[in-house]
Design a protein around this motif. Structure first.
Motif, mmCIF file in Angstrom:
data_model
loop_
_atom_site.group_PDB
_atom_site.id
_atom_site.type_symbol
_atom_site.label_atom_id
_atom_site.label_comp_id
_atom_site.label_asym_id
_atom_site.label_seq_id
_atom_site.Cartn_x
_atom_site.Cartn_y
_atom_site.Cartn_z
ATOM 1 N N ARG A 16 44.539 54.606 28.094
ATOM 2 C CA ARG A 16 45.206 53.921 29.216
ATOM 3 C C ARG A 16 44.246 53.115 30.069
ATOM 4 N N VAL A 17 43.063 53.663 30.291
ATOM 5 C CA VAL A 17 42.091 52.979 31.155
ATOM 6 C C VAL A 17 41.630 51.677 30.516
ATOM 7 N N VAL A 18 41.295 51.724 29.237
ATOM 8 C CA VAL A 18 40.845 50.514 28.540
ATOM 9 C C VAL A 18 41.975 49.489 28.478
ATOM 10 N N PHE A 19 43.196 49.955 28.216
ATOM 11 C CA PHE A 19 44.336 49.051 28.158
ATOM 12 C C PHE A 19 44.558 48.373 29.507
ATOM 13 N N PHE A 20 44.495 49.140 30.589
ATOM 14 C CA PHE A 20 44.691 48.552 31.910
ATOM 15 C C PHE A 20 43.572 47.567 32.239
ATOM 16 N N GLN A 21 42.346 47.879 31.852
ATOM 17 C CA GLN A 21 41.222 46.965 32.098
ATOM 18 C C GLN A 21 41.457 45.632 31.389
ATOM 19 N N ARG A 22 41.969 45.695 30.171
ATOM 20 C CA ARG A 22 42.261 44.456 29.436
ATOM 21 C C ARG A 22 43.372 43.665 30.117
ATOM 22 N N LEU A 23 44.414 44.362 30.546
ATOM 23 C CA LEU A 23 45.507 43.683 31.263
ATOM 24 C C LEU A 23 44.995 43.042 32.547
ATOM 25 N N ALA A 24 44.203 43.779 33.294
ATOM 26 C CA ALA A 24 43.697 43.268 34.569
ATOM 27 C C ALA A 24 42.759 42.080 34.348
ATOM 28 N N THR A 25 41.947 42.136 33.291
ATOM 29 C CA THR A 25 41.063 41.016 32.990
ATOM 30 C C THR A 25 41.875 39.771 32.646
ATOM 31 N N LEU A 26 42.909 39.934 31.835
ATOM 32 C CA LEU A 26 43.784 38.803 31.521
ATOM 33 C C LEU A 26 44.451 38.259 32.782
ATOM 34 N N TYR A 27 44.883 39.156 33.648
ATOM 35 C CA TYR A 27 45.530 38.751 34.892
ATOM 36 C C TYR A 27 44.593 37.885 35.741
ATOM 37 N N VAL A 28 43.364 38.348 35.902
ATOM 38 C CA VAL A 28 42.396 37.604 36.716
ATOM 39 C C VAL A 28 42.094 36.248 36.085
ATOM 40 N N ARG A 29 41.968 36.208 34.773
ATOM 41 C CA ARG A 29 41.693 34.924 34.108
ATOM 42 C C ARG A 29 42.877 33.968 34.230
ATOM 43 N N TYR A 30 44.085 34.487 34.099
ATOM 44 C CA TYR A 30 45.260 33.637 34.267
ATOM 45 C C TYR A 30 45.366 33.106 35.694
ATOM 46 N N VAL A 31 44.998 33.904 36.679
ATOM 47 C CA VAL A 31 44.997 33.415 38.059
ATOM 48 C C VAL A 31 44.011 32.261 38.196
ATOM 49 N N GLY A 32 42.847 32.378 37.560
ATOM 50 C CA GLY A 32 41.871 31.285 37.596
ATOM 51 C C GLY A 32 42.401 30.023 36.945
ATOM 52 N N VAL A 33 43.052 30.170 35.804
ATOM 53 C CA VAL A 33 43.645 29.016 35.125
ATOM 54 C C VAL A 33 44.719 28.394 36.000
ATOM 55 N N LEU A 34 45.526 29.235 36.625
ATOM 56 C CA LEU A 34 46.585 28.730 37.498
ATOM 57 C C LEU A 34 46.007 27.968 38.682
ATOM 58 N N ARG A 35 44.955 28.490 39.262
ATOM 59 C CA ARG A 35 44.308 27.790 40.392
ATOM 60 C C ARG A 35 43.810 26.412 39.970
ATOM 61 N N ARG A 36 43.171 26.339 38.795
ATOM 62 C CA ARG A 36 42.662 25.047 38.334
ATOM 63 C C ARG A 36 43.808 24.078 38.028
ATOM 64 N N LEU A 37 44.869 24.574 37.410
ATOM 65 C CA LEU A 37 46.024 23.712 37.137
ATOM 66 C C LEU A 37 46.685 23.228 38.426
ATOM 67 N N GLU A 38 46.735 24.093 39.429
ATOM 68 C CA GLU A 38 47.281 23.679 40.729
ATOM 69 C C GLU A 38 46.473 22.532 41.314
ATOM 70 N N GLY A 39 45.154 22.626 41.214
ATOM 71 C CA GLY A 39 44.300 21.559 41.726
ATOM 72 C C GLY A 39 44.530 20.244 41.005
ATOM 73 N N VAL A 40 44.654 20.298 39.692
ATOM 74 C CA VAL A 40 44.909 19.093 38.903
ATOM 75 C C VAL A 40 46.286 18.531 39.250
ATOM 76 N N TYR A 41 47.276 19.404 39.377
ATOM 77 C CA TYR A 41 48.634 18.963 39.713
ATOM 78 C C TYR A 41 48.660 18.285 41.079
ATOM 79 N N ASP A 42 47.981 18.860 42.055
ATOM 80 C CA ASP A 42 47.960 18.284 43.399
ATOM 81 C C ASP A 42 47.282 16.917 43.439
ATOM 82 N N GLN A 43 46.294 16.699 42.577
ATOM 83 C CA GLN A 43 45.537 15.447 42.591
ATOM 84 C C GLN A 43 46.126 14.382 41.670
#
Length: 103
Positions: A8-35
């Protein structure tokens, strides 16, 4: 062929890592969309933003199901990825998305 994670711990770590990376991708896409000024590009970027936001909500839902908690401490993952928590908490467009689409 990868096998399903049973720890469970390793699985949650993988989910959380994906979550953080997707937030980063979303932030960058938001910046491109705004500009972006071209309507065709904005339309394409809006579709990408919606897709990434949908995946982000799926990951968050899975994290809540696995941990039985709405709140998650991602400090160790942010530290491993060498990110600061200031810009990775809640994306602006996700707030707008959730306001439009009530569950």
């Amino acid at each position: 062929m990868p096998h399903p994670e049973k720890d469970r711990v390793v699985f949650f770590q993988r989910l959380a890592t994906l979550y953080v990376r997707y937030v980063g991708v979303l932030r960058r896409l938001e910046g491109v969309y705004d500009q972006s000024l071209q309507p065709q590009k904005r339309l394409l970027l809006r579709g990408l933003l919606d897709g990434v936001m949908g995946r982000l909500l799926e990951l968050k839902s899975e994290m809540v199901d696995k941990e039985s908690s709405e709140y998650h401490y991602l400090d160790d993952i942010l530290q491993d990825l060498k990110l600061t928590p200031v810009r990775t908490l809640t994306p602006h467009s996700l707030l707008q998305y959730s306001a439009k689409h009530t569950f």
